[in-house]
Write an enzyme that holds these catalytic residues in place. Structure first.
Site, PDB file in Angstrom:
ATOM      1  N   PHE A 232      -0.597  -7.334  -4.998  1.00 39.00           N
ATOM      2  CA  PHE A 232      -0.759  -8.079  -3.743  1.00 39.00           C
ATOM      3  C   PHE A 232      -2.225  -8.470  -3.576  1.00 39.00           C
ATOM      4  O   PHE A 232      -3.071  -8.137  -4.411  1.00 39.00           O
ATOM      5  CB  PHE A 232      -0.268  -7.233  -2.558  1.00 39.00           C
ATOM      6  CG  PHE A 232      -1.160  -6.061  -2.209  1.00 39.00           C
ATOM      7  CD1 PHE A 232      -1.161  -4.922  -2.995  1.00 39.00           C
ATOM      8  CD2 PHE A 232      -2.006  -6.103  -1.101  1.00 39.00           C
ATOM      9  CE1 PHE A 232      -1.985  -3.836  -2.682  1.00 39.00           C
ATOM     10  CE2 PHE A 232      -2.824  -5.026  -0.768  1.00 39.00           C
ATOM     11  CZ  PHE A 232      -2.812  -3.893  -1.562  1.00 39.00           C
ATOM     12  N   GLY A 233      -2.495  -9.160  -2.471  1.00 39.92           N
ATOM     13  CA  GLY A 233      -3.883  -9.525  -2.135  1.00 39.92           C
ATOM     14  C   GLY A 233      -4.571 -10.300  -3.241  1.00 39.92           C
ATOM     15  O   GLY A 233      -4.020 -11.267  -3.786  1.00 39.92           O
TER      16      GLY A 233
ATOM     17  N   LYS B 105       0.844  -1.202   0.000  1.00 40.91           N
ATOM     18  CA  LYS B 105       0.000   0.000   0.000  1.00 40.91           C
ATOM     19  C   LYS B 105       0.879   1.252   0.000  1.00 40.91           C
ATOM     20  O   LYS B 105       0.620   2.189  -0.739  1.00 40.91           O
ATOM     21  CB  LYS B 105      -0.875   0.045   1.262  1.00 40.91           C
ATOM     22  CG  LYS B 105      -2.093  -0.823   1.195  1.00 40.91           C
ATOM     23  CD  LYS B 105      -2.946  -0.499   2.411  1.00 40.91           C
ATOM     24  CE  LYS B 105      -4.140  -1.405   2.493  1.00 40.91           C
ATOM     25  NZ  LYS B 105      -4.918  -1.152   3.690  1.00 40.91           N
TER      26      LYS B 105
ATOM     27  N   ASP C 290      -8.824   1.776   4.133  1.00 38.06           N
ATOM     28  CA  ASP C 290      -9.340   0.430   4.349  1.00 38.06           C
ATOM     29  C   ASP C 290     -10.003   0.001   3.054  1.00 38.06           C
ATOM     30  O   ASP C 290     -10.749   0.770   2.443  1.00 38.06           O
ATOM     31  CB  ASP C 290     -10.313   0.370   5.525  1.00 38.06           C
ATOM     32  CG  ASP C 290     -10.405  -1.043   6.058  1.00 38.06           C
ATOM     33  OD1 ASP C 290      -9.356  -1.609   6.421  1.00 38.06           O
ATOM     34  OD2 ASP C 290     -11.512  -1.621   6.086  1.00 38.06           O
ATOM     35  N   THR C 291      -9.683  -1.211   2.639  1.00 38.81           N
ATOM     36  CA  THR C 291     -10.152  -1.698   1.343  1.00 38.81           C
ATOM     37  C   THR C 291     -10.850  -3.033   1.498  1.00 38.81           C
ATOM     38  O   THR C 291     -10.457  -3.848   2.326  1.00 38.81           O
ATOM     39  CB  THR C 291      -8.937  -1.843   0.386  1.00 38.81           C
ATOM     40  OG1 THR C 291      -8.382  -0.550   0.176  1.00 38.81           O
ATOM     41  CG2 THR C 291      -9.334  -2.434  -0.950  1.00 38.81           C
TER      42      THR C 291
HETATM   43  P1  IMP Z   1      -7.018  -3.623   4.338  1.00 37.83           P
HETATM   44  O1  IMP Z   1      -7.891  -4.002   5.483  1.00 37.83           O
HETATM   45  O2  IMP Z   1      -7.346  -2.303   3.746  1.00 37.83           O
HETATM   46  O3  IMP Z   1      -5.565  -3.743   4.667  1.00 37.83           O
HETATM   47  O4  IMP Z   1      -7.249  -4.639   3.136  1.00 37.83           O
HETATM   48  C1  IMP Z   1      -7.925  -5.840   3.305  1.00 37.83           C
HETATM   49  C2  IMP Z   1      -7.456  -6.891   2.347  1.00 37.83           C
HETATM   50  O5  IMP Z   1      -7.948  -6.561   1.046  1.00 37.83           O
HETATM   51  C3  IMP Z   1      -5.953  -7.034   2.186  1.00 37.83           C
HETATM   52  O6  IMP Z   1      -5.417  -7.925   3.082  1.00 37.83           O
HETATM   53  C4  IMP Z   1      -5.834  -7.574   0.785  1.00 37.83           C
HETATM   54  O7  IMP Z   1      -5.989  -8.961   0.797  1.00 37.83           O
HETATM   55  C5  IMP Z   1      -7.019  -6.975   0.079  1.00 37.83           C
HETATM   56  N1  IMP Z   1      -6.637  -5.802  -0.716  1.00 37.83           N
HETATM   57  C6  IMP Z   1      -6.573  -4.495  -0.317  1.00 37.83           C
HETATM   58  N2  IMP Z   1      -6.209  -3.724  -1.346  1.00 37.83           N
HETATM   59  C7  IMP Z   1      -6.039  -4.542  -2.410  1.00 37.83           C
HETATM   60  C8  IMP Z   1      -5.650  -4.323  -3.767  1.00 37.83           C
HETATM   61  O8  IMP Z   1      -5.373  -3.198  -4.221  1.00 37.83           O
HETATM   62  N3  IMP Z   1      -5.609  -5.428  -4.541  1.00 37.83           N
HETATM   63  C9  IMP Z   1      -5.902  -6.675  -4.099  1.00 37.83           C
HETATM   64  N4  IMP Z   1      -6.242  -6.934  -2.853  1.00 37.83           N
HETATM   65  C10 IMP Z   1      -6.322  -5.869  -2.008  1.00 37.83           C
END
Ligand code: IMP
Length: 193
Positions: A150-151, A14, A70-71
């Site tokens: 990632f993710g 990120k 947060d995503t």
């Molecule tokens: P967080 O709670 O915002 O850190 O994100 C939650 C989860 O969403 C992360 O652990 C990733 O698995 C996934 N994630 C967040 N952003 C992305 C992205 O840009 N691409 C793919 N997976 C993402």
């Protein structure tokens, strides 16, 4: 003096994406530069609550302007799951790979493969909160493509494109991604001041 702002995350992917978009306009201070490497609590039931919780935590600890993102990945055939639970979809301490395996398993045989990534950013400036959002629509693939990002990137193809996020360069992904859109709004807001 150049504006300095803390990013309330320990996720290096990120930080890289955000720094790439922000360039030299604002000095971003990752938490590790402040010697903080712990996980920040994320116990909210919405993306907005979690973004706020992470940003507040850092603001209260360091007393400096900061922002958190947060995503979540919302998959229509799964009723919007994993959504706010995207990081822990396959269980506490699970890996990106575990999450993808579970997603492909749950999506096995589903014809509706539409999904979207949503990002909410909470900025705390002089103690005041401001929110920015970005959405990227797309489709879940049936297998992994690419090894960048990632993710869930290897199993998400953005709408109107023929390759997954994990097959794109960071710059290409940022142009259309949920996080890129939210970050550009944050930059615009900060630039107006
Ligand atoms: P967080 O709670 O915002 O850190 O994100 C939650 C989860 O969403 C992360 O652990 C990733 O698995 C996934 N994630 C967040 N952003 C992305 C992205 O840009 N691409 C793919 N997976 C993402």
């Amino acid at each position: 003096m150049m504006k300095e702002i803390i990013i309330a995350t320990n996720n290096k992917h990120k930080v890289e994406e955000i720094q790439q978009e922000i360039g030299k306009k604002i000095k971003i201070i990752p938490l590790k530069e402040l010697g903080f490497r712990e996980d920040i609590p994320e116990t909210g039931s919405t993306l907005k609550e979690n973004a706020r919780q992470k940003a507040r935590f850092v603001f209260e600890k360091f007393g400096k302007d900061c922002f958190a993102d947060d995503t979540g990945l919302e998959v229509n055939a799964l009723g919007g799951r994993p959504g706010v639970y995207s990081a822990r979809y396959a269980g506490e301490k699970c890996s990106f790979d575990d999450n993808i395996n579970l997603l492909l398993e749950e999506m096995n045989g589903k014809t509706d493969r539409t999904a979207c990534f949503k990002t909410v950013i909470c900025l705390i400036e002089n103690g005041e909160e401001k929110y920015f959002e970005g959405i990227c629509k797309g489709n879940i693939t049936t297998e992994r493509y690419g090894n960048k990002g990632f993710g869930y990137d290897p199993v998400f193809i953005p709408e109107g494109y023929g390759e997954s996020f994990a097959e794109m360069s960071g710059e290409e992904k940022n142009k259309i991604s949920h996080r890129g859109k939210a970050i550009r709004q944050l930059i615009q807001y900060l630039a107006k001041k």
